[in-house]
Write a protein that holds these residues in place. Sequence first.
Motif: not given
Length: 334
Positions: A229-236, A306-309
């Motif tokens: 549901t959120h555009v992400k390049r990658e996540i660990t 996931e929620y950097p802001g």
Amino acid sequence: MKPTLKPLAEQVIVITGASSGIGLATACAAAEAGARVLLIAREDKDLRPIVAEIVASGGTADAFAADVGDAARLRAAAAHAVQRFGRIDTWINGAGVAIYAALRETPAEEHEQLFRTNYFGTVHGCLAAIPHLERGGALITIGSIAGDMPSPLMGAYAASKHAIKAYVEALRMELGEAGLPISVTLVKPSGIDTPIAQHAANHEPGEAQIPPPVYDPKLVAQAILHCATHVKREITVGGAGRAQALFAAHFPALFEVLAPKAAASFIDPARPQPRPDNLFASVRTGRIRSGEHHARRTSFYTTAAEYPGTTAVIGVGLAAGLGALIASRHRTRH
């Protein structure tokens, strides 16, 4: 063109490797969130009880038997999802197998089969999904922190995850250049409490273990669905894994000395390895966890990713509050 991703309750989600571990955890969480889910694994008999349980709990799901190493079967699975649910909004490449062995002692046929599942399974999944996502959607692949660093005793597995990372990153560039509104995401779990070690082909004397520290599979499922549901390049998933990867990248010589010693924790010599393994055929499906660990249920690092802001605001707020507290104490003392 920037992808537009729907809320989970409005999505049709296809998941490979859905009969156990992270794939199963993600399928259950997606259905609980209201998504219509197609579960893919090698054997229909492994999937039908899972589908029945999801439906009994109020979810919507179906199953399709396909070996991800078979490109034609994955194309058929994609067509089935469209026929059954009308479209595909998110495709998740979750199938994976492991080998525990020194590289010089890894049988060639096992090494090739691991790549057939892990790497070519990802390739086949992506190519099956893309034609159905060209109007917009998410293409998510489960990689590993092992794709960011070498891993003694799991060298073949790590090599396949390195290959997956390179493929996904190049594919993202190509789809972006073509102007296709597809969000291409690589999810990199740390050590996760799934049955993958118990299912592995193991040539070491003892039971294969998941490299510690170990996190709960639900954390990975949550991250995957966040990326749907959120555009992400990658996540660990798991800050400990990210720290290990950074250490390997910045101190490679020291990592090469320490990693083989740490690999001793990959095997428990006091316990026998469960047989048979699942490299060539499905075994002991239907379980999300290994049942052997007290897994970590939270990861501040992953939440921050996931929620950097939001986490940045929280961090600034905490820093400001701490600064105000220190200043207040300083004034009180003077």
